[in-house]
Design a protein around this motif. Structure first.
Motif, mmCIF file in Angstrom:
data_model
loop_
_atom_site.group_PDB
_atom_site.id
_atom_site.type_symbol
_atom_site.label_atom_id
_atom_site.label_comp_id
_atom_site.label_asym_id
_atom_site.label_seq_id
_atom_site.Cartn_x
_atom_site.Cartn_y
_atom_site.Cartn_z
ATOM 1 N N GLU B 2 53.177 16.481 -14.659
ATOM 2 C CA GLU B 2 53.462 17.922 -14.061
ATOM 3 C C GLU B 2 52.918 18.982 -15.017
ATOM 4 O OE1 GLU B 2 56.320 19.169 -11.458
ATOM 5 O OE2 GLU B 2 55.600 17.176 -10.562
ATOM 6 N N ASN B 132 48.917 26.993 -1.674
ATOM 7 C CA ASN B 132 49.672 25.751 -2.412
ATOM 8 C C ASN B 132 49.364 25.253 -3.492
ATOM 9 O OD1 ASN B 132 50.889 23.240 -2.555
ATOM 10 N ND2 ASN B 132 50.602 22.674 -0.648
ATOM 11 N N ALA B 134 49.283 22.426 -5.138
ATOM 12 C CA ALA B 134 48.666 20.834 -4.752
ATOM 13 C C ALA B 134 47.379 21.040 -4.281
ATOM 14 C CB ALA B 134 49.612 20.347 -3.983
ATOM 15 N N ILE B 168 52.715 21.187 -10.457
ATOM 16 C CA ILE B 168 52.095 20.038 -9.502
ATOM 17 C C ILE B 168 51.686 18.875 -10.589
ATOM 18 C CG2 ILE B 168 50.861 21.819 -8.061
ATOM 19 C CD1 ILE B 168 48.152 20.572 -9.158
ATOM 20 N N ASP B 169 51.788 17.939 -9.779
ATOM 21 C CA ASP B 169 51.211 16.384 -10.326
ATOM 22 C C ASP B 169 49.746 16.537 -10.271
ATOM 23 O OD1 ASP B 169 51.322 14.345 -11.375
ATOM 24 O OD2 ASP B 169 51.779 13.103 -9.601
#
Lengths: 170, 554
Positions: B2, B132, B134, B168-169
């Protein structure tokens, strides 16, 4: 000459602004533009009616294809296609004219969708000529409000203009 | 793992091979700068945002890599707009990152909010507003892919502050697939065959090589093709450096201030090959008189350029390098002795020239500089008379050694662009040729250059006029010179000293040689102020509405 373009675009925010901005900044005239989602929710189809000679149209198509969010552009003007517009029209109607208006609506296979003390609201679909005709026929009664969607179109028969394959380039 | 959106952005830049960012911080990019501080990427702090985008432009054009710049939201972003337009007009691969107010505040006229994706829509190849976190890895991947492939151009990523702060990942995509973006790189075989046939039959062929040749790294192929088919080559302003100027086939630049012989050759040719050009108005002059006797072969990676300004008899959409390689295979060696002899006659009859007087001649100065510098020397210019003199008189030998704002004609481009190139190549000689009008637009970037310990050389022509506009007023406003006097100019040598930069001012022709030697021998930055006549003009000049075959000359 007027051309009908069928344009597949990514259903991204801003895509309408990109397309509309392109037309205005390069001085191309849009007669109408209708846009909505397709069978694929990620993709919208724009049906654009644009006025211009062949040279202008070639540039319009090429410039549209340059937009990253534009997936496919097809000029279907010379193809066999079905096109429709939707019209909603509020016309003045009193007891003297109501019958005549309803006859006109019948002739054009339109529908009355709302009724007021002194108005009728009429819905009609059809190609551009038919929409023009019904509008002209009702004008003498006093049109109070009118809205048209602009043309939408699909190729006839089993042919499709979906995104299979890459964008056509020269 | 993360990480924050800002960290993801920086990591994605690292994966894309970015080593340098030109930027200026502000509130909306505090998270981004925090992430940047922990990266190996070098941050070059400019003194005004236009410097960041022009430096990224110069960096990209000199190195062939994608240039990257960063600014904050609002005024930071709008200050980039002119530079983005310059990069767009000259097809320069740049990724622009702007901060944005938090998504929750977008659309509320928040402090330092502007709709920069809306503003830059017509001057970017594409732009993204990231909502976003991601999406960040894929957006960066797409941005670099779009900026650097096909016809290159600027791509903007607008990153709201909250998106930069959320976690985020991180996973970087290996491949990128954009269904609406598929540049066509390989020319159509049938069209290539048609082109080769036309060239084979040509008696008086000419090649116009534009910026697309440099963007496609196709200079070698261009040289081989021109020599094999014995075709003279002229350059657009953007195309200069794509062809060695010591070649007898070289015609110099064409167009508005082009050589008479280039313009005459284009006017008389029977086959014209446009390579990576867009036939801009400054090149064609009056369209009806442009190459009136020629069949035109137009090769460009951007289909929209073909047929836009000039009709093409043989249109070829494709990467100039690919197409030239294919044409090289198909063409047999050609001879055009008669045509070359005609061109030589024109070269002798209408050479580039200037009239000697008591002043230092800028044309002679630039020519002399060219004799003293190596082929690797990178020349940057601003916009105006000095730019045209450089284009006319500096003997470029290698691609990517000339940085100038062509399409937009953006004054103030030169110093930051030179800084960008000097940061890209700290071991190369970088020389800025500028004028007192343009230089004053972004001269605050002297501080950036000094801070970076660059050994930039500056040749500053001073006539206390906005010379190019004055020249336009001479021809188009009956010599009613208005608004073109620089009534006050600073003592530029003293100004340089204030930045710790040595310099010298020269006023007499006999000082030029020694002063150039002194400048070139100096380690570190140096400013040479060269006083020239306020009456000096750029000639030849094709007047507005005239075909390029007709020009005003000395």
């Amino acid at each position: 000459m007027r051309h009908t373009l069928s344009v597949l675009v990514e259903n991204n925010p801003g895509v309408l602004a990109r397309v509309a901005g392109l037309f205005s900044r390069r001085g191309y005239n849009i007669d109408s533009l209708a846009v909505g989602r397709t069978e694929n929710p990620d993709i919208s189809r724009m049906t654009i009616v644009v006025e211009g000679d062949d040279r202008v149209l070639e540039q319009v198509v090429k410039q549209l294809r340059k937009l990253v969010d534009v997936i496919k552009v097809q000029d279907i003007t010379s193809e066999q296609y079905v096109s429709r517009e939707l019209l909603l029209l509020k016309v003045h109607a009193d007891s003297n004219t109501r019958g005549e208006i309803m006859q006109i609506v019948e002739i054009f296979r339109a529908r009355i969708v709302d009724i007021g003390p002194k108005t009728l609201t009429i819905e009609a679909t059809g190609d551009e000529d038919k929409i023009e005709a019904i509008e002209n026929a009702l004008r003498p009664f006093g049109i109070k409000e009118l809205v048209r969607t602009g043309k939408i179109a699909l190729l006839r028969g089993s042919r499709t203009s979906n995104i299979n394959g890459v964008k056509e380039e020269e | 793992m993360e990480i924050t959106g800002a960290q993801a952005l920086v990591k994605a830049l690292e994966i894309e091979g970015v080593t340098t960012i030109f930027g200026y911080p502000g509130g909306a990019v505090v998270p981004l700068y925090d992430a940047l501080s922990r990266s190996k990427i070098q941050h070059v702090l400019v003194r005004h945002e236009p410097g960041a985008i022009h430096a990224a432009n110069g960096y990209a054009r000199a190195s062939g890599k994608v240039g990257v710049c960063v600014a904050t939201s609002g005024p930071g972003a709008t200050n980039l707009v002119t530079g983005i337009a310059a990069a767009y007009m000259d097809s320069v691969p740049v990724v622009v990152i702007t901060g944005q107010v938090p998504t929750t505040m977008v659309g509320t006229d928040a402090f330092q909010e502007v709709d920069i994706t809306g503003i830059t829509m017509p001057i970017t190849k594409h732009n993204f507003l990231v909502k976003n976190p991601a999406d960040i890895p894929m957006v960066v991947k797409k941005a670099f892919y779009i900026a650097s492939t096909g016809r290159p151009g600027p791509v903007l990523i607008d990153l709201p502050k909250d998106v930069a702060a959320r976690t985020i990942d991180f996973k970087y995509p290996e491949k990128v697939e954009i269904r609406g973006y598929k540049p066509n790189l390989k020319g159509h075989p049938q069209k290539i065959a048609e082109a080769v046939k036309l060239i084979r039959e040509a008696q008086r062929p000419v090649i116009i090589a534009g910026g697309g040749v440099i963007a496609a790294n196709a200079s070698q192929e261009l040289y081989e093709f021109a020599v094999k088919a014995e075709i003279p080559v002229t350059n657009t302003l953007m195309g200069l450096t794509s062809f060695p100027q010591d070649s007898p086939l070289f015609l110099g630049m064409l167009g508005l201030h082009g050589t008479r012989y280039a313009n005459l050759a284009v006017t008389e040719c029977d086959v014209l090959i446009g390579l990576g050009v867009r036939f801009a108005d400054r090149v064609t002059g009056e369209l009806s008189g442009f190459a009136p006797k020629a069949k035109i072969i137009h090769i460009d990676v951007d289909p929209a350029e073909i047929g836009k300004n000039v009709r093409a008899d043989v249109p070829i959409v494709g990467d100039v390098k690919n197409v030239l390689q294919e044409m090289l295979k198909q063409i047999e060696p050609q001879k055009h002795a008669e045509w070359l002899s005609q061109i030589n006659t024109w070269k002798q009859e209408f050479p580039l020239k200037y009239e000697k007087d008591d002043f230092i001649k800028p044309q002679e100065t630039i020519k002399l500089l060219g004799e003293k510098t190596t082929a690797d020397t990178i020349i940057a210019t601003d916009v105006g008379q000095h730019q045209m003199w450089t284009a006319q008189f500096y003997p470029f030998k290698k691609p990517r050694t000339f940085l100038t704002s062509g399409g937009l004609g953006c004054m103030g481009y030169g110093l930051p662009a030179a800084i960008g190139a000097a940061v890209a190549f700290r071991d190369k000689q970088v020389i800025l040729i500028t004028g007192d009008g343009s230089f004053q637009m972004n001269m605050g970037e002297l501080a950036t250059a000094r801070e970076q310990n660059l050994s930039l050389k500056i040749i500053l022509f001073v006539n206390k006029k906005l010379g190019m506009v004055k020249q336009l007023q001479e021809y188009y406003a009956n010599k009613n010179y208005f608004g073109v006097d620089l009534g006050f100019v600073p003592d530029f040598v003293a100004l340089a000293h204030a930045y710790g930069i040595p310099g010298r001012k020269i006023t007499r022709p006999e000082e030029v040689d020694g002063a150039l030697n002194e400048m070139l021998a100096h380690k570190g930055m140096y400013l040479l102020e060269v006083e020239i006549s306020p009456e000096e003009k750029v000639l030849p000049m094709v007047l507005s509405g005239a075909p390029i075959g007709e020009a005003v000359d000395w």
